[in-house]
Design an enzyme around this catalytic site. Structure first.
Site, PDB file in Angstrom:
ATOM      1  N   LYS A 175     110.380   8.444  46.616  1.00 36.99           N
ATOM      2  CA  LYS A 175     110.156   7.821  45.522  1.00 36.99           C
ATOM      3  C   LYS A 175     109.281   8.148  44.306  1.00 36.99           C
ATOM      4  O   LYS A 175     109.316   8.730  43.639  1.00 36.99           O
ATOM      5  CB  LYS A 175     110.966   6.843  45.070  1.00 36.99           C
ATOM      6  CG  LYS A 175     111.854   5.642  43.490  1.00 36.99           C
ATOM      7  CD  LYS A 175     112.218   6.997  43.078  1.00 36.99           C
ATOM      8  CE  LYS A 175     112.793   6.876  41.186  1.00 36.99           C
ATOM      9  NZ  LYS A 175     112.526   5.171  41.147  1.00 36.99           N
ATOM     10  N   LYS A 204     104.582   1.986  35.237  1.00 35.66           N
ATOM     11  CA  LYS A 204     105.096   1.714  36.291  1.00 35.66           C
ATOM     12  C   LYS A 204     105.065   2.041  37.715  1.00 35.66           C
ATOM     13  O   LYS A 204     104.313   1.426  38.145  1.00 35.66           O
ATOM     14  CB  LYS A 204     106.290   0.442  36.441  1.00 35.66           C
ATOM     15  CG  LYS A 204     106.616  -1.093  37.527  1.00 35.66           C
ATOM     16  CD  LYS A 204     108.032  -0.577  37.880  1.00 35.66           C
ATOM     17  CE  LYS A 204     108.345   0.068  38.573  1.00 35.66           C
ATOM     18  NZ  LYS A 204     109.855  -0.495  39.217  1.00 35.66           N
TER      19      LYS A 204
END
Lengths: 300, 300
Positions: free
Chosen positions: B172, B240
């Site tokens: 990811k 983030k």
């Protein structure tokens, strides 16, 4: 098409392109600085001229496919150049990748002579040139574009008239920015993923299915995974192209922070002797920084 | 599947995912920090638990979908957390996007308790969550993966078992690196091209046909061309995620020069109040640097 076509610049790209034009019946007048390549085409029926001027004298449409801006300037506007021989109403199609600023200068001169001009750089590399499947980004007037269209249709698959003189070169610069940055992106992702223990092939697989999907990952998959950096598209050419993009960015007042850095990556690759490798070799720079070769030590 | 499923974290992503699981007949025990969202699902038949611990006590498989590492640590290993209620032989599936380092810590603890654990972050955003077409990148053991597969098949379209514990998070992170850098690449290209006078829509058209082609340009075309930056995927979330990638890069000793800079771009977007816009708003930063809005003043 009854028009007589001249072709100047029979390099890796130019020779197969000229050959494709001959094969659909164009009577071709050719010129190349080193004569042997022209002689090869002569055996297949081309007429070899002694200078760019002579090509222009014998042609209605002159196509140029040269390495960089200085060569195009020399061949088109220099001594014994195209402009010395080209007749009013003729058309010059420059398919080289050069500075859009130089393109506009030449277009202004051509305009004064009553000569049409198009900039029509290509993407697709040697395979695209051989197979006649290039992408062609064309700048110039609509009538000139329509006139050259039969030629483009022989050489390419995707032919887009993107704008006025210089617009083709601008689009090509944009293309080279995106390709270079995507190679960098994939390289950083693969080195992080692999050093963290994940098989790089699986990373490519799972990324391809989503928003991260891109043609570089598809076309260069084996280059990355096998460390096979036979070009393909040479680092030194991509470095030249980003030089054009950055020069244009100065001209137009556009800051390109990441393009500037990735251009330095290509500079570094040249410095370490990889100028003649495929541009996907950017991967090796990121590997060097991490002291990790992707695929080695992956736990899975 | 006869297993009882618990679901913790009913945010923008979690709620539609939980709903999809209920619709194919899973009896669901749910928990959310703010109770209203859990109550909504209760009306559709879910059982609302009072804490993550209670969810775990009543479930064979617990799915978590939370904003970031601290929340996952708290919900899983904190007071009244999953680890306090989960039975030996149960399975924890964390679908949040968090640090692979945290994931490995939790996996070690789960192992001691005889609890299976998978990290299974997703890509595809809210539409993918609603339609059950997410890409799911799974790290963990093969048996645990097979056990959770029926759940993944409800939630996603592309489900890839990429490696051991933490590998899903690594993949990811790689995904988010590539997406961010491609947005940057397209932004730099469009601003240069447009300020040089070329219609940005034509740039996207011609680039899409070749090696520069990518999903970002396809999926975000209107975001770029219309300056419509309604998310989509929020800048602050991508920021983030690059924080996770960069933390992982420190952990594993990998230098990510361009990822680091593009992370600063997202920081700058947050600073100028664009944290809640779509990540394609990176374009606006490059526009600001050039004092040019793409599409304005294009001559063609």
């Amino acid at each position: 098409m009854a028009e007589k076509v001249g072709f100047i610049g029979l390099g890796i790209m130019g020779k197969p392109m000229a050959r494709n034009l001959m094969q659909i019946g164009h009577e071709l007048v050719v010129y190349n600085r080193s004569r042997e390549k022209a002689d090869e085409l002569a055996e297949e029926g081309a007429v070899v001229a002694g200078s760019p001027r002579e090509v222009a004298e014998q042609s209605d449409v002159v196509v140029t496919m040269l390495p960089d801006s200085p060569e195009v300037r020399e061949v088109v506007a220099g001594e014994d150049g195209v402009f010395e021989g080209i007749g009013e109403g003729s058309l010059l199609v420059d398919m080289s990748t050069i500075s859009p600023v130089v393109t506009k200068e030449l277009a202004a001169e051509a305009g004064k002579k009553g000569v049409g001009i198009l900039d029509a750089p290509v993407s697709g590399g040697e395979p695209g040139a051989v197979e006649g499947t290039l992408s062609i980004m064309v700048g110039g007037g609509e009538e000139d574009f329509e006139r050259a269209k039969p030629i483009f249709d022989v050489l390419g698959e995707t032919v887009v008239h993107v704008g006025e003189a210089g617009a083709g070169q601008v689009a090509k610069a944009c293309n080279q920015i995106v390709v270079a940055l995507v190679i960098e992106a994939v390289s950083e992702a693969l080195v992080l993923g692999s050093k963290a223990g994940v098989n790089p092939a699986k990373i490519i697989d799972v990324l391809s299915g989503g928003l991260a999907g891109n043609k570089v990952m598809e076309a260069k998959r084996d280059f990355f995974l096998e460390h096979d950096f036979d070009p393909g598209f040479r680092v030194e050419l991509h470095h030249k192209d980003l030089g054009i993009a950055l020069a244009a960015s100065r001209e137009y007042g556009v800051a390109l922070p990441i393009t500037a850095i990735v251009s330095q990556m290509l500079e570094a690759l040249k410095a370490k002797g990889s100028g003649d490798r495929d541009h996907s070799a950017i991967l090796t720079l990121i590997e060097d920084l991490a002291q990790h070769r992707i695929g080695e030590g992956a736990s899975y």
